[in-house]
Enzyme design. Sequence first.
Site, PDB file in Angstrom:
ATOM      1  N   THR A 128       7.914 -17.258  -8.556  1.00 33.80           N
ATOM      2  CA  THR A 128       8.723 -16.992 -10.602  1.00 33.80           C
ATOM      3  C   THR A 128       8.851 -17.175 -11.621  1.00 33.80           C
ATOM      4  O   THR A 128       8.570 -18.628 -11.703  1.00 33.80           O
ATOM      5  CB  THR A 128      10.169 -16.880 -10.457  1.00 33.80           C
ATOM      6  OG1 THR A 128      11.170 -16.516  -8.845  1.00 33.80           O
ATOM      7  CG2 THR A 128      11.720 -16.629 -11.436  1.00 33.80           C
ATOM      8  N   LYS A 206      13.037 -10.117 -11.643  1.00 34.34           N
ATOM      9  CA  LYS A 206      13.304 -10.831 -10.520  1.00 34.34           C
ATOM     10  C   LYS A 206      14.227 -11.632 -11.508  1.00 34.34           C
ATOM     11  O   LYS A 206      14.926 -12.470 -10.644  1.00 34.34           O
ATOM     12  CB  LYS A 206      11.462 -12.409 -10.101  1.00 34.34           C
ATOM     13  CG  LYS A 206      12.137 -13.916  -9.631  1.00 34.34           C
ATOM     14  CD  LYS A 206      13.194 -13.215  -7.829  1.00 34.34           C
ATOM     15  CE  LYS A 206      13.845 -14.902  -7.799  1.00 34.34           C
ATOM     16  NZ  LYS A 206      12.359 -15.507  -7.000  1.00 34.34           N
ATOM     17  N   ASN A 210      17.835 -11.793 -10.234  1.00 35.64           N
ATOM     18  CA  ASN A 210      18.055 -12.891 -10.372  1.00 35.64           C
ATOM     19  C   ASN A 210      20.020 -13.730 -11.005  1.00 35.64           C
ATOM     20  O   ASN A 210      21.052 -13.916 -10.567  1.00 35.64           O
ATOM     21  CB  ASN A 210      17.641 -14.187  -9.898  1.00 35.64           C
ATOM     22  CG  ASN A 210      17.230 -14.271  -9.303  1.00 35.64           C
ATOM     23  OD1 ASN A 210      17.783 -13.381  -8.385  1.00 35.64           O
ATOM     24  ND2 ASN A 210      16.567 -15.694  -9.048  1.00 35.64           N
ATOM     25  N   GLN A 253      32.247 -13.934  -3.347  1.00 31.47           N
ATOM     26  CA  GLN A 253      33.353 -15.173  -2.621  1.00 31.47           C
ATOM     27  C   GLN A 253      32.496 -15.856  -3.416  1.00 31.47           C
ATOM     28  O   GLN A 253      31.770 -16.687  -4.110  1.00 31.47           O
ATOM     29  CB  GLN A 253      32.476 -15.406  -1.624  1.00 31.47           C
ATOM     30  CG  GLN A 253      32.818 -16.752  -0.760  1.00 31.47           C
ATOM     31  CD  GLN A 253      34.055 -16.470  -0.422  1.00 31.47           C
ATOM     32  OE1 GLN A 253      34.843 -15.029   0.769  1.00 31.47           O
ATOM     33  NE2 GLN A 253      35.405 -17.864  -0.235  1.00 31.47           N
ATOM     34  N   GLY A 259      24.255 -22.162  -7.764  1.00 28.36           N
ATOM     35  CA  GLY A 259      23.031 -23.093  -7.952  1.00 28.36           C
ATOM     36  C   GLY A 259      22.082 -22.978  -7.194  1.00 28.36           C
ATOM     37  O   GLY A 259      21.663 -21.913  -6.822  1.00 28.36           O
ATOM     38  N   CYS A 262      17.312 -21.004  -7.575  1.00 26.86           N
ATOM     39  CA  CYS A 262      16.393 -20.050  -8.047  1.00 26.86           C
ATOM     40  C   CYS A 262      17.337 -19.841  -9.463  1.00 26.86           C
ATOM     41  O   CYS A 262      17.035 -19.445 -10.603  1.00 26.86           O
ATOM     42  CB  CYS A 262      16.706 -18.954  -7.547  1.00 26.86           C
ATOM     43  SG  CYS A 262      15.312 -18.505  -6.006  1.00 26.86           S
TER      44      CYS A 262
END
Length: 438
Positions: A128, A206, A210, A253, A259, A262
């Site tokens: 990344t 990416k 994320n 959830q 954490g 990534c």
Amino acid sequence: MFVRRIAVVGTGYVGLTTGACLASLGHDVVCADVDAAKVERLRRGEIDILEPGLAELVAEGMAAGRLTFVLGATSAMRHTAEGPEVMFLCVPTPMGVGGVADLSIVEAVVEEVRELLPPGCVVVNKSTVPVGTAERTAELLGRDDVAVVSNPEFLREGSAVYDFLNPDRIVVGGSQQDAAERVAALYARLGAPTVLTDAPSAELVKYAANCFLAMKLSYVNAVAELCDRLGADITDVTEGMGYDKRIGQAFLQPGPGWGGSCLPKDTSAMLQLADAADFEFRLIRATIDTNTRQRQRMVEKVRLAVTGKRGGSLSHKRIALFGLTFKAGTDDLRDSPALAVAALLRQAGADLVGYDPALRPDNPHPDLTGVTVVDDPYLAAKDAEAVVVLTEWPEFRSLDWSRLAESVSRPTVIDTRNLLDPAVARRGGFEWIGIGKS
């Protein structure tokens, strides 16, 4: 299919999974690492990381002669007389000063192999990396006969092999269409949707993905807090949300915060990208702030449960922590929300005893400073003022909660993952406290 000669530099989660899986697809792969001891262990088939199916794939690839491990990127370039047709860069890009991704290892490898790459080779940034790294890599190479493309990974720790072999999509970006198509063809047997684009767009995919997942997690944690205040049930709320196809069930959830290796790094990097473009990305900043608050909120729940007051003192209160890794199915402690909560509890003066199925007391880790790690959950709970479930290991559901109740000083469990069956815990004699539960 065409069998390609592939070099993979770096044998961490991404590199080792990439190498082993590409070998399983029929390619000839050589994986390189700078850690001599690690290379020797890999040659013996010993895998350091907890990743289902990976050890088997490595063994199969080595037995078939399609997977080899060497010391250093230079050795990977010289492994065959012809050299590699494709070289994957899978080296660490840790968070540097100010949240900027540190590309020093990427640049060092590029400089090392610059003169050794055969003409026509394609260099692939798999790690990344910030937007513009492919262009920077090409400048460092200074080779018109070597193409650079971006091919971001979308692997989840604990299911990396499955994710590689069953991808939602393959993204490849570069300025040379033929080079991008050659890299995309490596995955042809997987039959996944393929996005061919320019390098900056591939690099941004990416981070954008994320950051969106991080926002979704922060959002559901904020809704869980609202449920706590209004007497609603977050499980029912998220179930009702998840049936909406525009939202989906994944990442709904609640927990002690997000954490891992990534999301913290990528959200910080996205902020840096936005700042460099003179754009104030308030959504991402609020996402990070909400995550920080969530960890503090878990400590507030522990304070209230143990002392009866939100601001009560935890000094010398023995607290049992169930789960320390950043998620179940991995032994990775990097940016673990469990450890972030543990650090706050330690600052509050609590005495911490932790148990995690993936960790051993005889293998100390610097991130565990201040936490006494034991290899038995019942030992961890002995004389504890509260049990705090921080990682969603399934085995915690099958513990003997009646036995635990006999060991603790106060039979209270704060379930920050809503993992346990509240009825089972209560039948065992515990007061069960969840997240976003009336």
